[in-house]
Design a protein around this motif. Structure first.
Motif, short mmCIF file in Angstrom:
data_model
loop_
_atom_site.label_atom_id
_atom_site.label_comp_id
_atom_site.label_asym_id
_atom_site.label_seq_id
_atom_site.Cartn_x
_atom_site.Cartn_y
_atom_site.Cartn_z
N UNK A 1 0.85 -1.21 0.01
CA UNK A 1 0.06 -0.05 -0.03
C UNK A 1 0.89 1.13 0.06
N UNK A 2 1.95 1.27 0.89
CA UNK A 2 2.75 2.45 0.77
C UNK A 2 3.39 2.71 -0.43
N UNK A 3 3.64 1.58 -1.19
CA UNK A 3 4.50 1.71 -2.50
C UNK A 3 3.35 1.97 -3.35
N UNK B 1 -14.65 -8.05 -0.10
CA UNK B 1 -13.46 -7.43 0.58
C UNK B 1 -12.38 -7.61 0.08
N UNK B 2 -12.06 -8.80 -0.50
CA UNK B 2 -10.64 -9.13 -1.16
C UNK B 2 -10.31 -8.12 -2.27
N UNK B 3 -11.30 -7.82 -2.93
CA UNK B 3 -11.28 -6.68 -4.15
C UNK B 3 -10.98 -5.39 -3.56
N UNK B 4 -11.50 -5.13 -2.54
CA UNK B 4 -11.25 -3.58 -1.93
C UNK B 4 -9.86 -3.61 -1.53
N UNK B 5 -9.50 -4.93 -0.95
CA UNK B 5 -8.16 -4.65 -0.37
C UNK B 5 -7.02 -4.68 -1.33
N UNK B 6 -7.26 -5.31 -2.53
CA UNK B 6 -6.40 -5.25 -3.67
C UNK B 6 -6.38 -3.85 -4.30
N UNK B 7 -7.40 -3.04 -4.37
CA UNK B 7 -7.62 -1.85 -4.70
C UNK B 7 -6.59 -0.92 -3.96
N UNK C 1 -4.53 5.44 5.74
CA UNK C 1 -4.38 4.19 4.86
C UNK C 1 -3.89 3.05 5.37
N UNK C 2 -2.87 3.20 6.50
CA UNK C 2 -2.68 1.89 7.40
C UNK C 2 -4.04 1.51 8.18
N UNK C 3 -4.79 2.44 8.54
CA UNK C 3 -5.82 2.07 9.30
C UNK C 3 -6.97 1.40 8.22
N UNK C 4 -7.25 1.80 6.86
CA UNK C 4 -7.82 1.24 6.14
C UNK C 4 -7.57 -0.29 5.52
N UNK C 5 -6.46 -0.44 5.39
CA UNK C 5 -5.68 -1.57 4.87
C UNK C 5 -5.75 -2.66 5.98
N UNK D 1 -9.45 -3.80 15.89
CA UNK D 1 -9.88 -2.66 15.32
C UNK D 1 -9.74 -1.40 16.18
N UNK D 2 -10.25 -1.62 17.27
CA UNK D 2 -10.15 -0.69 18.20
C UNK D 2 -8.56 0.08 18.70
N UNK D 3 -7.85 -1.12 18.80
CA UNK D 3 -6.43 -1.00 19.04
C UNK D 3 -5.85 0.16 17.94
N UNK D 4 -6.20 -0.39 16.62
CA UNK D 4 -5.82 0.42 15.67
C UNK D 4 -6.26 1.92 15.77
N UNK D 5 -7.58 2.13 15.87
CA UNK D 5 -8.21 3.40 15.89
C UNK D 5 -7.53 4.28 17.13
#
Length: 447
Positions: A36-38, A221-227, A148-152, A433-437
């Motif tokens: 994602x970063x790249x 969900x996998x398609x969204x992750x690939x994007x 982006x880190x959160x979404x991925x 998820x809450x930890x990420x938030x």
């Protein structure tokens, strides 16, 4: 034969290429974040904005440096140039003004110019504003990276949750299929009612439908992750991580440091502070338009004129000077006053927005912290619930096989076990998820 052989080779190459493109790729969460970063398009666009801001800063730095240029021109006059002068100067006392043809028909002129700003508050404040805008873009990039880190991570954990649900459904389906076989066998022996068989059949079909729906959700969900990570839709990927509790718990120390200024690390708070500073700089920039501009200027000029183009015989007299140039604004139609009022209003707006975002950030952190603690307590209770549900199902199943329990009781025990396992899995998902938030709210969520 040769043509057929070429076709065979091309077909073999295309098959190999297609196989390579569709090869299975195992991706961990860390690897997904690296991709994602790249590859993420939104992040790439923001980094271009950051680069543009940097170039703008360098452009305005150049405005404070000397400007040196060379210019030259050649003109061919069909008629000689004329100047107007009193007739007495030209020997014509009867005419007050006469025109006199002067110069050659070919003229050459070249000049080296130099200008160095000495005093320019406008340029100085423009440079400061550009530097602040560059810092704003840097914080915007950090904010987008955290998002982006959160979404991925959320998409990755969501897929893992769906996988766990599918596995739980399949386990429940296996239990219900065995129960269906048992009920059919007992019904054929006259030891069970037809309603038990129908109940098992309905449960099996419902689980099949639920599993199919979950598989469809998994694909989306996998398609969204690939994007998000910039992977082709045709690429087959498998997630290697498991949905389990994150035991690193690096957020606990962050919570303790919250009142020590941890909130200042948030990119959105840093960005808003810089936006407020930029607004103040724009006020000074507008006010600086009232001040004089002083520059050091100079030039060195060579020129020649003749009626021919024999350049070797030309004389090139030179002219040079060095001096100071001042520009003092006197009246601009109240334009500067209007700009000052506009930028002053923007400063007040930015200050209020900064206070609002800071207060919201504090409330957000306290709220997330409360949800996290509640989820941790809920997890402890659900661990005991899963153990109890497993024991209950085992006892009820044994009783049912020995004819001491009804099919309805077994179904209730099986449903209770499935729900207990599903609730436990969802709570582990919620905690991650809450930890990420919370990491994002504290400004410590990065690649």
């Amino acid at each position: 034969m040769k043509t057929n052989f070429n076709i065979y080779i091309i077909g073999l190459f295309m098959t190999s290429l297609s196989g390579a493109m569709n090869a299975q790729t195992n991706i961990s969460l860390v690897e997904a974040l690296g991709l994602a970063k790249e590859n993420n398009k939104s992040l790439q666009v923001q980094k271009f904005s950051e680069s543009v801001a940097g170039e703008r800063t360098r452009e305005l730095k150049g405005a404070m440096l000397p400007s040196i240029g060379v210019q030259g021109n050649y003109s061919n006059y069909f008629d000689r140039q004329v100047i107007f002068m009193p007739g007495a100067f030209a020997g014509n006392d009867t005419a007050p003004v006469v025109d006199v043809a002067v110069g050659g028909k070919n003229t050459f002129n070249t000049m080296l110019t130099f200008q160095q700003p000495i005093l320019s508050e406008v340029a100085r404040n423009q440079l400061k504003s550009a530097q602040l805008n560059e810092a704003v873009q840097l914080q915007t990039t950090k904010e987008l990276e955290a998002q982006l880190v959160m979404e991925v991570s959320v998409r990755y954990y969501t897929i893992l949750l769906i996988d766990e649900n599918i596995q739980l459904n399949r386990q429940s389906l296996e239990r219900n299929l065995r129960s269906l076989q048992d009920s059919r066998s007992l019904f054929s022996q006259g030891k069970a009612l037809k309603v038990d068989t129908l109940s098992n059949f309905i449960a099996v079909e419902n689980l099949k439908t639920s599993t199919s729906y979950l598989q469809s959700q998994h694909a989306v969900a996998l398609l969204n992750l690939k994007q998000l990570i910039g992977v082709s839709d045709a690429q087959l990927i498998t997630l290697t991580d498991k949905l389990q509790l994150d035991t690193s718990a690096n957020y606990f120390s962050a919570i303790d440091e919250l009142h020590g200024g941890m909130i200042e690390n948030r990119p959105d708070i840093q960005r808003q502070k810089l936006v407020t500073a930029l607004s103040r700089s724009l006020v000074k920039q507008a006010e600086a338009q009232r001040l004089p501009v002083l520059s050091l200027v100079g030039a060195y000029q060579l020129q020649a004129q003749a009626d021919n183009l024999k350049l070797g015989s030309y004389k090139w007299p030179s002219t040079s000077y060095l001096g100071l140039q001042a520009a003092v604004p006197i009246f601009s139609g109240n334009r500067i006053n209007s700009q000052i009022r506009q930028t002053s209003l923007n400063v007040k707006q930015s200050e209020i927005k900064l206070m609002d975002e800071t207060e919201k950030a504090k409330v957000e952190i306290v709220s997330i912290q409360s949800r996290l603690m509640e989820a941790m307590r809920r997890l402890d209770a659900q661990e005991r619930t899963v153990d109890a549900a497993q024991q209950n199902f085992k006892i009820t199943n044994d009783r049912y096989r020995n004819g001491l329990s009804s099919r309805l009781e077994l179904s209730d025990a099986e449903i209770a076990l499935s729900e207990a396992k599903l609730n436990f899995t969802r709570t582990v998902y919620d905690i991650n998820i809450t930890k990420l938030q919370l990491d994002k709210a504290l400004g410590i969520l990065t690649f």
